[in-house]
Design a protein around this motif. Structure first.
Motif, PDB file in Angstrom:
ATOM      1  N   ALA A 203     -27.139   2.909  30.990  1.00 19.91           N
ATOM      2  CA  ALA A 203     -27.720   1.758  30.291  1.00 19.91           C
ATOM      3  C   ALA A 203     -29.236   1.898  30.160  1.00 19.91           C
ATOM      4  O   ALA A 203     -29.807   1.586  29.111  1.00 19.91           O
ATOM      5  N   GLN A 204     -29.879   2.376  31.212  1.00 20.42           N
ATOM      6  CA  GLN A 204     -31.338   2.498  31.195  1.00 20.42           C
ATOM      7  C   GLN A 204     -31.821   3.618  30.278  1.00 20.42           C
ATOM      8  O   GLN A 204     -32.964   3.607  29.836  1.00 20.42           O
ATOM      9  N   HIS A 205     -30.951   4.581  30.013  1.00 23.18           N
ATOM     10  CA  HIS A 205     -31.361   5.751  29.233  1.00 23.18           C
ATOM     11  C   HIS A 205     -30.512   5.931  27.975  1.00 23.18           C
ATOM     12  O   HIS A 205     -30.504   7.003  27.388  1.00 23.18           O
ATOM     13  N   ARG A 206     -29.827   4.883  27.566  1.00 20.02           N
ATOM     14  CA  ARG A 206     -28.826   4.992  26.495  1.00 20.02           C
ATOM     15  C   ARG A 206     -29.365   5.476  25.156  1.00 20.02           C
ATOM     16  O   ARG A 206     -28.627   6.013  24.348  1.00 20.02           O
ATOM     17  N   ASP A 207     -30.648   5.324  24.900  1.00 16.55           N
ATOM     18  CA  ASP A 207     -31.210   5.750  23.619  1.00 16.55           C
ATOM     19  C   ASP A 207     -31.969   7.073  23.720  1.00 16.55           C
ATOM     20  O   ASP A 207     -32.620   7.496  22.765  1.00 16.55           O
ATOM     21  N   GLU A 208     -31.884   7.728  24.861  1.00 14.94           N
ATOM     22  CA  GLU A 208     -32.598   8.982  25.083  1.00 14.94           C
ATOM     23  C   GLU A 208     -31.647  10.172  24.947  1.00 14.94           C
ATOM     24  O   GLU A 208     -30.454  10.058  25.188  1.00 14.94           O
ATOM     25  N   PHE A 209     -32.217  11.323  24.569  1.00 14.15           N
ATOM     26  CA  PHE A 209     -31.460  12.568  24.553  1.00 14.15           C
ATOM     27  C   PHE A 209     -31.373  13.073  25.994  1.00 14.15           C
ATOM     28  O   PHE A 209     -32.357  13.006  26.712  1.00 14.15           O
ATOM     29  N   PRO A 210     -30.264  13.534  26.480  1.00  8.57           N
ATOM     30  CA  PRO A 210     -28.957  13.717  25.846  1.00  8.57           C
ATOM     31  C   PRO A 210     -27.986  12.567  26.126  1.00  8.57           C
ATOM     32  O   PRO A 210     -26.819  12.642  25.780  1.00  8.57           O
ATOM     33  N   TYR A 211     -28.470  11.490  26.746  1.00 10.32           N
ATOM     34  CA  TYR A 211     -27.565  10.414  27.188  1.00 10.32           C
ATOM     35  C   TYR A 211     -26.928   9.687  26.017  1.00 10.32           C
ATOM     36  O   TYR A 211     -25.772   9.287  26.099  1.00 10.32           O
ATOM     37  N   LYS A 212     -27.675   9.550  24.943  1.00  8.01           N
ATOM     38  CA  LYS A 212     -27.108   8.938  23.752  1.00  8.01           C
ATOM     39  C   LYS A 212     -25.898   9.752  23.284  1.00  8.01           C
ATOM     40  O   LYS A 212     -24.860   9.199  22.923  1.00  8.01           O
ATOM     41  N   GLN A 213     -26.021  11.079  23.334  1.00  9.45           N
ATOM     42  CA  GLN A 213     -24.937  11.960  22.931  1.00  9.45           C
ATOM     43  C   GLN A 213     -23.793  11.947  23.942  1.00  9.45           C
ATOM     44  O   GLN A 213     -22.618  12.005  23.556  1.00  9.45           O
ATOM     45  N   ILE A 214     -24.121  11.849  25.212  1.00 13.18           N
ATOM     46  CA  ILE A 214     -23.089  11.795  26.248  1.00 13.18           C
ATOM     47  C   ILE A 214     -22.274  10.512  26.093  1.00 13.18           C
ATOM     48  O   ILE A 214     -21.042  10.538  26.154  1.00 13.18           O
ATOM     49  N   ILE A 215     -22.960   9.406  25.880  1.00 13.75           N
ATOM     50  CA  ILE A 215     -22.264   8.132  25.687  1.00 13.75           C
ATOM     51  C   ILE A 215     -21.395   8.198  24.433  1.00 13.75           C
ATOM     52  O   ILE A 215     -20.244   7.750  24.442  1.00 13.75           O
ATOM     53  N   ALA A 216     -21.926   8.793  23.369  1.00 15.03           N
ATOM     54  CA  ALA A 216     -21.145   8.922  22.130  1.00 15.03           C
ATOM     55  C   ALA A 216     -19.900   9.774  22.371  1.00 15.03           C
ATOM     56  O   ALA A 216     -18.811   9.452  21.871  1.00 15.03           O
TER      57      ALA A 216
END
Length: 123
Positions: A23-36
């Motif tokens: 949640a804290q890093h949801r818009d950062e690379f690579p977390y946005k991609q991991i969540i997707a």
């Protein structure tokens, strides 16, 4: 002597730490991609984690779902899962002992369990 936490308690804390970090890093690379990727592969599906001790013996199964970029609260046991994974007690204890570090630096979270799917007959 430090009390040994139950596997279910460790799993609950681990899921909370993962949710906080994502949640804290949801818009950062690579977390946005991991969540997707998690959303693509497991959105709404029932996921069961077998918690294993140091010797590889199953301690318990816990079940969650991945919805809208977050894991839902843990339920004890196996509940008609779509996928099975293994989490190791030692790793869960490490994450819990260093929760702030893992929350601030989610790249340290070992998500290799995503590649270690078990066949349902193994759980």
């Amino acid at each position: 002597m430090v009390e040994r936490l139950k596997a279910v308690t460790l799993a609950k804390h681990y899921i909370n730490i993962c949710n906080t970090a994502l949640a804290q890093h949801r818009d950062e690379f690579p977390y946005k991609q991991i969540i997707a990727l998690l959303d693509k592969l497991y959105s709404g599906e029932t996921l069961t984690f077998r918690i294993e001790d140091e010797k590889g013996h199953a301690e318990t199964d816990v079940t969650t779902r991945f919805i809208d970029g977050q894991f839902t609260p843990i339920r004890v046991g196996e509940h008609d899962p779509d996928a099975h994974f293994v989490l190791h007690r030692r790793y869960l204890e490490e994450v819990l002992a260093n929760a702030e570090e893992y929350t601030q630096h989610p790249a340290k979270l070992d998500l290799s369990w995503l590649h270690e799917t078990l066949r349902p007959t193994h759980c």
